[in-house]
Design an enzyme around this catalytic site. Structure first.
Site, PDB file in Angstrom:
ATOM      1  CB  ALA A  49     -51.781  61.745  -6.777  1.00 47.81           C
ATOM      2  CG  PHE A 106     -48.183  67.047  -7.479  1.00 44.96           C
ATOM      3  CD1 PHE A 106     -47.311  68.052  -7.866  1.00 44.96           C
ATOM      4  CD2 PHE A 106     -48.661  66.186  -8.457  1.00 44.96           C
ATOM      5  CE1 PHE A 106     -46.919  68.198  -9.188  1.00 44.96           C
ATOM      6  CE2 PHE A 106     -48.282  66.321  -9.782  1.00 44.96           C
ATOM      7  CZ  PHE A 106     -47.407  67.323 -10.142  1.00 44.96           C
ATOM      8  NE  ARG A 107     -52.046  68.886  -1.830  1.00 41.99           N
ATOM      9  CZ  ARG A 107     -52.369  69.373  -3.022  1.00 41.99           C
ATOM     10  NH1 ARG A 107     -52.892  68.569  -3.914  1.00 41.99           N
ATOM     11  NH2 ARG A 107     -52.168  70.631  -3.333  1.00 41.99           N
ATOM     12  CB  ILE A 142     -50.483  65.769 -15.454  1.00 43.82           C
ATOM     13  CG1 ILE A 142     -49.332  65.460 -14.487  1.00 43.82           C
ATOM     14  CG2 ILE A 142     -51.355  66.893 -14.915  1.00 43.82           C
ATOM     15  CD1 ILE A 142     -48.365  66.623 -14.272  1.00 43.82           C
ATOM     16  CG  ASP A 143     -50.641  59.615 -14.660  1.00 45.72           C
ATOM     17  OD1 ASP A 143     -51.656  59.380 -15.353  1.00 45.72           O
ATOM     18  OD2 ASP A 143     -50.591  59.425 -13.427  1.00 45.72           O
ATOM     19  CG  HIS A 177     -55.442  69.184 -12.057  1.00 47.58           C
ATOM     20  ND1 HIS A 177     -55.219  68.545 -10.863  1.00 47.58           N
ATOM     21  CD2 HIS A 177     -56.503  70.005 -11.839  1.00 47.58           C
ATOM     22  CE1 HIS A 177     -56.098  68.957  -9.954  1.00 47.58           C
ATOM     23  NE2 HIS A 177     -56.888  69.841 -10.537  1.00 47.58           N
ATOM     24  CB  CYS A 226     -44.672  79.358 -27.062  1.00 46.46           C
ATOM     25  SG  CYS A 226     -44.136  81.034 -26.607  1.00 46.46           S
ATOM     26  CB  CYS A 260     -41.852  84.681 -29.298  1.00 47.60           C
ATOM     27  SG  CYS A 260     -42.481  83.593 -28.002  1.00 47.60           S
ATOM     28  CG  ASN A 319     -58.881  58.025  -0.974  1.00 47.37           C
ATOM     29  OD1 ASN A 319     -57.963  58.276  -1.748  1.00 47.37           O
ATOM     30  ND2 ASN A 319     -60.021  58.687  -0.969  1.00 47.37           N
TER      31      ASN A 319
END
Length: 466
Positions: free
Chosen positions: A202, A213-214, A297-298, A315, A323, A369, A432
């Protein structure tokens, strides 16, 4: 003297791996014992080191390594200890599986009473110290023993690397601080590499405006314009099992999940690749990039110019909707039988306005569905895409430089990947801004600066070589 007898350290029933290894050295390999216990084995001696994890497969219950003090005694004593441990653990499991715990504990009581019954326990011990008191374990029909090579991280935890610290419950006691490496040092590593693999988390996208996210630092909050996603949403609720519950079930996470994605999607769409992403596209253009492994996921790596086939998304991604009853590699736990095939492309998804819906309580439903729609992202409670970790391990096994950017390296199983490079003596770059990892002291370069600015300057230095 047998190994079981050698492990009598005068410490009662405890077996402390680090103490033993410090005095006697470590066995060359780890060991796995798959034991099937019955009344016939209650008096047999058994040793389970504190570096071991143990699992009861029928319950899906695991005691993690270093989460206990080990055990040395008889099978009967181990069974009694296991029952006590399971009684303490069972409260964290849903009511629906409590009868399974009752049946297991009742069967254990029957075994201890020398009546009847059996159960299986799998003991995985990287220290290699766990054992059964027998002249030849391989002749026993109730124990299957398998030896395995330890991972780099397991060797580190056992203090087997040069200058490795002893295992400590307080990570702050480990002196892992390193000054930030220079632009020239990192540029030189990239200059001489021909098969670069990137592992990104991230932190690489925070400078592009995508919130993590964290656990953000103040610098990350400022850069992303918002705190971490789990500051606003309950991570424990966001499991695929809860998403698949009926909407009227109070445990259902479907509404909260859609609210979270509606907050995240505009930030992802507005984000642009920063120089840290562009570095790997720059390397690709020069034939030096092997693979980008990302936990994000970007899709910013693809948007920076890295070919999609070279980006391994552990991820998943946000490029479209399916669906929730459509079984795919990124939806291995479908809502029902997995027979629906409805899917929307990225353009179709945005044209339909699902992420622009002003009502936070609206849940888009499948027109075929009537099951909720979802993205192909990995939820808590579902496995990674089949084969993804094999591909990641293979890529790092083939690289001559691993560059980790913006990953705290605390999420399994990706946190194990840098150890593959270090086992092969491949140089490791860790970037980092504010996270210390167990790998820092072994890295060839550690970067404690904003990744975009730092790697932008690295590219400028390398461009002088063209």
């Amino acid at each position: 003297m047998s190994q079981f007898e050698l492990l009598d350290c005068g410490d009662g029933e405890h077996v402390y791996s680090l103490d033993w290894i410090a005095e006697h050295g470590a066995p060359p390999r780890g060991v796995e014992l798959r034991c099937t216990f019955t009344t016939q084995h209650l008096d047999t001696g058994i040793c389970v080191a504190d570096a071991s994890s143990w699992t009861i497969p029928e319950l899906g219950v695991t005691q993690d390594a270093w989460g206990h003090a080990g055990f040395r005694g008889t099978v009967a004593g181990l069974l009694q200890k296991t029952c006590r441990d399971i009684e303490m653990m069972r409260g964290g499991y849903p009511q629906s599986v409590q009868p399974n715990f009752d049946a297991f504990l009742s069967r254990c009581a029957s075994i201890l009473a020398h009546s009847s019954g059996m159960f299986e326990m799998v003991i995985r011990d990287p220290s290699g110290l766990s054992c059964v008191d027998a002249d030849n374990v391989d002749d026993l029909d109730w124990v299957a023993r398998r030896f395995f090579s330890r991972t780099w991280s397991e060797d580190e935890e056992l203090g087997l690397h040069e200058n490795s610290p002893a295992h400590s419950d307080d990570d702050d006691e480990r002196d892992t601080t390193k000054n930030s490496s220079s632009v020239d040092a990192v540029a030189d590593l990239l200059r001489h590499a021909t098969r670069v693999v990137a592992l990104t988390g991230a932190g690489i996208s925070v400078e592009s405006g995508v919130p993590p996210f964290r656990n953000p630092s103040s610098e990350r909050e400022s850069a992303a314009g918002a705190a971490a996603i789990w500051e606003h949403f309950d991570a424990n609720q966001m499991t695929v099992q809860n998403f698949n519950l009926p909407a009227d079930d109070p445990r259902s996470a479907c509404g909260a999940w859609w609210k979270m994605k509606r907050e995240l999607m505009p930030k992802i769409r507005a984000a642009r690749p920063n120089p840290a992403h562009e570095l790997f596209a720059w390397l690709e253009a020069r034939g030096k990039l092997h693979t980008v492994i990302t936990q994000n996921i970007d899709s910013l790596h693809q948007r920076s110019g890295v070919p999609p086939h070279k980006v391994l998304e552990l991820h998943g991604h946000m490029r479209g909707l399916i669906c929730s009853d459509h079984a795919t590699p990124l939806n291995p736990v479908p809502r029902g039988a997995g027979t629906c095939t409805f899917r929307l492309s990225e353009d179709e998804m945005h044209s339909a306005g699902y992420f622009a819906d002003p009502s936070p309580n609206t849940i888009p439903m499948c027109p075929k569905c009537a099951a909720p729609l979802r993205t192909e992202t990995v939820f808590f409670g579902q496995p990674l895409p089949a084969g993804a970790m094999t591909r990641a391990r293979d890529a790092i096994g083939a690289c001559d430089l691993l560059v980790v950017v913006g990953s705290t390296l605390i999420v399994q199983p990706a946190c194990e990947l840098p150890g593959i490079a270090l086992q092969r003596a491949v140089p490791l770059v860790l970037a980092n801004l504010d996270s210390v990892t167990t790998y820092d002291r072994h890295a060839s370069a550690v970067v404690r600066e904003p990744a975009g600015a730092f790697f932008g300057e690295v590219m400028r230095r390398l461009a002088c070589d063209d």
